[in-house]
Structure formats: structure tokens, C-alpha cells
Design an enzyme around this catalytic site. Sequence first.
Site, PDB file in Angstrom:
ATOM      1  N   SER A 168      -6.262  50.957  42.257  1.00 43.98           N
ATOM      2  CA  SER A 168      -7.358  51.906  42.453  1.00 43.98           C
ATOM      3  C   SER A 168      -8.642  51.156  42.778  1.00 43.98           C
ATOM      4  O   SER A 168      -9.032  50.236  42.062  1.00 43.98           O
ATOM      5  CB  SER A 168      -7.562  52.748  41.199  1.00 43.98           C
ATOM      6  OG  SER A 168      -6.496  53.635  40.999  1.00 43.98           O
ATOM      7  N   ASP A 182     -13.563  59.886  46.314  1.00 41.76           N
ATOM      8  CA  ASP A 182     -13.343  59.071  45.115  1.00 41.76           C
ATOM      9  C   ASP A 182     -13.962  57.679  45.257  1.00 41.76           C
ATOM     10  O   ASP A 182     -13.257  56.687  45.434  1.00 41.76           O
ATOM     11  CB  ASP A 182     -11.837  58.974  44.855  1.00 41.76           C
ATOM     12  CG  ASP A 182     -11.509  58.510  43.436  1.00 41.76           C
ATOM     13  OD1 ASP A 182     -12.438  58.046  42.749  1.00 41.76           O
ATOM     14  OD2 ASP A 182     -10.344  58.608  43.039  1.00 41.76           O
ATOM     15  N   HIS A 212     -13.153  57.313  39.994  1.00 43.01           N
ATOM     16  CA  HIS A 212     -12.419  57.367  38.724  1.00 43.01           C
ATOM     17  C   HIS A 212     -12.390  56.014  38.023  1.00 43.01           C
ATOM     18  O   HIS A 212     -12.182  55.946  36.812  1.00 43.01           O
ATOM     19  CB  HIS A 212     -11.012  57.958  38.903  1.00 43.01           C
ATOM     20  CG  HIS A 212      -9.990  57.073  39.520  1.00 43.01           C
ATOM     21  ND1 HIS A 212      -9.635  57.155  40.854  1.00 43.01           N
ATOM     22  CD2 HIS A 212      -9.208  56.102  39.003  1.00 43.01           C
ATOM     23  CE1 HIS A 212      -8.683  56.279  41.106  1.00 43.01           C
ATOM     24  NE2 HIS A 212      -8.411  55.624  40.004  1.00 43.01           N
TER      25      HIS A 212
END
Length: 721
Positions: free
Chosen positions: A656, A228, A87
Site C-alpha cells: 500500500s 487514496d 489509508h
Amino acid sequence: MNRLKLYLLALTALAVCSAKADEGMWLLQLMQQQHSIDMMKKQGLKLEAQDLYNPNGVSLKDAVGIFGGGCTGEIISPEGLILTNHHCGYASIQQHSSVEHDYLTDGFWATSRDKELPTPGLKFTFIERIEDITDIVNLRIAAKEITESESFSSTFLNKLAKELFEKSDLKGKKGIVPQALPFYAGNKFYMFYKKVYPDVRMVAAPPSSIGKFGGETDNWMWPRHTGDFSMFRIYADANGEPAEYSASNVPLKTKKHLNISIKGLKEGDYAMIMGFPGSTSRYLTVSEVKERMEASNAPRIRIRGTRQDVLKEAMNASDKVRIQYANKYAGSSNYWKNSIGMNKAIIDNNVLGTKAEQEAKFAKFAKEKNNTDYMNVVAKIDEAVAKTSPIKYQQTCLTETFFGGIEFGSPFMVMDKLKEALEQKNDSSIEANIKVLKEVFNDIHNKDYDHEVDRKVAKALLPLYAEMIPAGQRPAIYDVIEKEYKGDYNAYVDAMYDTSILANQANFDKFIKKPTVKAIEKDIATQYSRAKFDKYTNLAEQMGKLPEELALLHKTYIRGLGEMKLPVPSYPDANFTIRLTYGNVKPYSPKDGVYYKYYTTTDGILEKENPEDREFVVPAKLKELIEKKDFGRYALPNGEMPVCFLSTNDITGGNSGSPVLNENGELIGCAFDGNWESLSGDINFDNNLQRCINLDIRYVLFILEKLGGCGHLINEMTIVE
């Protein structure tokens, strides 16, 4: 001893006993002073402080950096190979995608260096040096060169950063960007020297059916089965220095890269994360938490939800639109769902009650100390918030609708200049402004914009905004809609999207061929854009000095909390600077009768599979590998293939892509999410519920090798078995 010194001593003294286990976004430069390194060793760390952060040498810090503008990435080979989240790389994957080359759907695997894709605009940033500049700032305040409130303004700090950089030995070196920032609400200040590499190329990305498996449904949720991750590479000039893209650039020979452990993990194992948490608000009062819920989260939820419904329908109907709006939709929905979860968690976890208890204890402490500043500070914050909340609500509605929602508009200031040039018959100025307009037109009608989709968004959001904001407080276009269009929003939108100068190529070509003052004055998009900016300015004027007043009050409040010696965190709020959090691999129980184990396996992917739902489609090749249990050396002893795991680390947005490291500083995972039940964590950390959701590095390597055929990338890495 003055209050500031007392406060700073309190920070150090509290470090060992104050923060709850696992809580804390620790400053690397204060690890020894605050004894956080001692606590890490007690929990299992086998490294020394200088192995994590060494101002005079190489350390783990040098293998971690800022990916793009809002994520973390880590170096996993001596050749500048970056691991981050899917992402985080999503905008770049989308940038390279088209209907013909749909990397979002099919994935991308560079089989050789010459196949790695240059990605304009993407950068990777290392932290070269950190300096304490608190004394410098305080001397400026004492000399009355600046006021206390100006000391943590970006205007002053940017100027100071430039001034200090000019005197630094780093001046003149390529890629160095200085940044000065306040910490502890302006009680401490640090200078960061960043080294920015602008040539970053896309290397590997799994299909979205792996990298975004579970989609919006599973976002912020556990159990999780999302692969991810994505990979990029830093390129530099022949001397290893930052350089803009050039075919002659070479992979960066990095100072440090992370070793990768595939030895596995178990419950209770030490886990730490180094990264760049974006923003937390752990020191808010009750009134400020309510303001967050009602003036920011609630309107954001309503407006984004409406826009996303429009986008989703359009994306489902067209592959072209799906690719165009993939990144926009993902970015919007991420914090739409976060806002929903935060408001729910604030209530479920009794955050308001916890904050009220803290305020009561602080009031008692202030009274015992007979400190007038402390006795009055919470009441003053509440008074200020009573004024800011209604304005902030309007600001949220305005920005979410007109700046983050509807994309079309017109550069009214350029139009004003062009109008003036036409009136004065100034040919050179006319030509210059038309040149700017051409750039704006191309920028609006870029490859990721669909005029008809945006028209539908405008038709949905303009009446919604009118429902949320009473007449008399809206931009001036609402008067126009009422008077000239008899309140018909669709008619107004169609007029703007059909007749405006920048609405389409034909309109634009006709105008620039023969520009007139009358055409500019009649242009609906120009009137619309002027009205929204006028309202934005009006709200900023209403807010006035209130943000500065609140900032000073917070400085006092946080100083008082430190002196109070309560069990409060001794780390500053996150501000997208490098931090370290340590904890353990651990399961959790969100409610009575429910227990979540600490890891998931590929079995769960097949359990969730739904070929009719885009979010839960499983690629045929992955399904085959799972069914055959063709996991190679990455499987668990029992033959299962791990996918994700939980740890008690304290993270937030910006983390992230951060590396999850074991007790030896070896990479065991990549952080990518938090759990639903703890979405109030940016405001209040709950040790029982707060969990970090991580991608197991073994699943990354399995996908890379078995599905992507990228053994050459694995050969670059240092694998510890």
C-alpha cells in the site's frame, strides 16, 4: 554438488521460464543473476538494472521506503516530500483530528512549511544496503554453533545482525538499523541496513469522502473511485541526518526523487511497482490452506464482524467516538473483509485443487529421484498441521477477542509487584509501582479510548467466545462468570468496568491514595488480565516445537520444488523487504458476461454518489469541479478525468502506497488495493484474475491543485508532460 547449491542454481535457472507472466515479488539484488531484468525489458522497460538498484550508487531504490510500520511511500520532490496512501496516513490524520479540527472529515492542506504537522511516532525508512549473508549462516550451522532450525529464528538473526553491524563501516552513523532475515524458507539469508528518519510531518490529506470514498463497501472491489493518497515530509538535522523532532530540523535533501509523468497510459503499457510486500504463503500444502481458512480466517471473520457492528453503531451516534475509533475500525475491517474474500476466492478459484496437483507432481518427482526426504515431507507437514490446527483456532479466537477486541484490562504483573511491596512494606517499591500504574492508567484512558464503547464490545465478545470455544478450554474467568455471576456476562462486564481499580479516575485515585493487598486481590480486571495471559501461555506451550518442525519441513519442501523444475515461482515469499513486480496495464473479466475496463473516471464518482450514505458522500467542491469539467492539464484527450487504473502487478499488504512506474521509471500511480476475485493471491497467483488497483497520479495532482489549493507542492515536483 550438494542439494543447497543445486536448489540455488534451480532458482536462477527457473527465473526466466518458471513464474507465470506478471507473477513475482522479485529481489532487487538478484535481478541480473535471475535474468528478471531481461524479462522486464521484453515487456517494455527502457532502464538498466543499475537504474533500479545500484549497490554502489544512486537508483530508484533510494526514492522508495517504508512509511510508518506497515506501508510503502515514495519521495516525489528533492525536499523530502512523501506520497503514500490515505489509508496508510489514516492513523496520523486521526491522531491530529478532533471535533474542533476534524481533518478526517474536512481534509488537511498545509499552505506553507510552518503549517506542516509534526507526527510523533511516525518514521520513514530507507534501505541503505543489502548483503548476502547465506555463507555466514551456513558456516555457523556447519560449526554446530547453531542448529538448522535456530538459523532462521529471530533470536539468532537479531544477534547476528548486531554482530555484523558492529564490524560494518556503517557503525556509528545516525539512524542505521540492521536486520537479518531468512528467504526461501531459510535456504538464503540477507542483511539489510536501514536508515530511519524519525521526524516526519503531515503535509496534505484529502477529506475521507475522497481518500476513503466507497469505504468498506468498495474495499477490495473494482471499479474503484477512491482518492487514496496523503502526503508527508521527512525532516532531518542541518547535515541531512536522522534526528528526533526539533523546530530547527529542515526538509531532507533526498538522494533521489521520482519524476512524475502526466502523459497518460493505455492498455498494455509497461507498469512496475517497487515496495515492501508484507507476507505471502505461496508454498502452502493443501492441509495448510485448509488451516488458514478454518483456523485463522473463519474465527477472525466472526469475531471482528461482531466487534465492528458495536463500533459502527457507537461511531454513527457520536462525532467524538467516530474520530476516536476511526483508525481502529478501519484496521479491523480491512482484514475482516480480506479474510472473507480470501476464503471465497480459495473456493471459487479452486486453489485446493491447484495445490493438490502440485503435491501429486512433487510426489512423482520425489519417487523418480528416490529421495526419501522429499517423498515424506508433505505427509510430515500434514501430520504437523493436524496437531497445530486446533491450537491455532484457539489462538485466533483468544487474540481476536481478548487482545485485538477488548481493550480494557489491568497490568497484573505490576499489580503482583505492588502487592509484594505492600506486604513487605517497601515504600520505595510501592512508590515505583504506583508510578508505573499511573502511566498504565493514562495509556488505557487515552484520547482514542471510550470506556462505555469498550464495555459494549466486551458484552458482545465474551459470550461469542464461549460459543466458539468449549468449556474446559477457556480462560479461568469463565468459571468465575459461571459460579459468581450465574453465567450473566453483562453483570460480570459491568462489575469489571465499574469497580476495577483502573476503571475510572475516581477508583484509581482512591486506590493510589491508600493501596491495599485486599484491593488488588479483589480487583476483577487484574484477575481477567491474568486469566487471558495464562491461556495465551498455555496455548503456546501446547504448540511447543511444532512451528520449528514445520519451518524445517518447509525448507525441505521448497528446496525440492526448486529442484523439480516445475513452473513454480522463483522468488521467495514476501516478508516486508523491498521487492519489485512488473507487468502491464490491463483489464479483466471476472466471470462470464462481465468485463471490466482498465480505468475509471470521475463520472463514476457522481454515479455512486449517495448523500445519505457516509461512504458515498461527494464533497460539494469536488462535485462542482467534476460537473464543470475543471480538470486542467490532468484530463484525458476526450475531456474525462481519470481516477484509478488496473495493472497485473503482484502485490499484497505492505505494498500500500507503493509507486507505480512506467517504462522510464516515472511515477504514474500509487498502488492501494487488490481486486476481490483474487484475494486468494497471497496463497496462489492467478494470472487471469490478479489485478493491482492503483490511483492515477493525475487524479492526485488534480485534487492537490484544484481542491487543496496546493500549487506550491506541485511546484516542488518534477512533472513530465
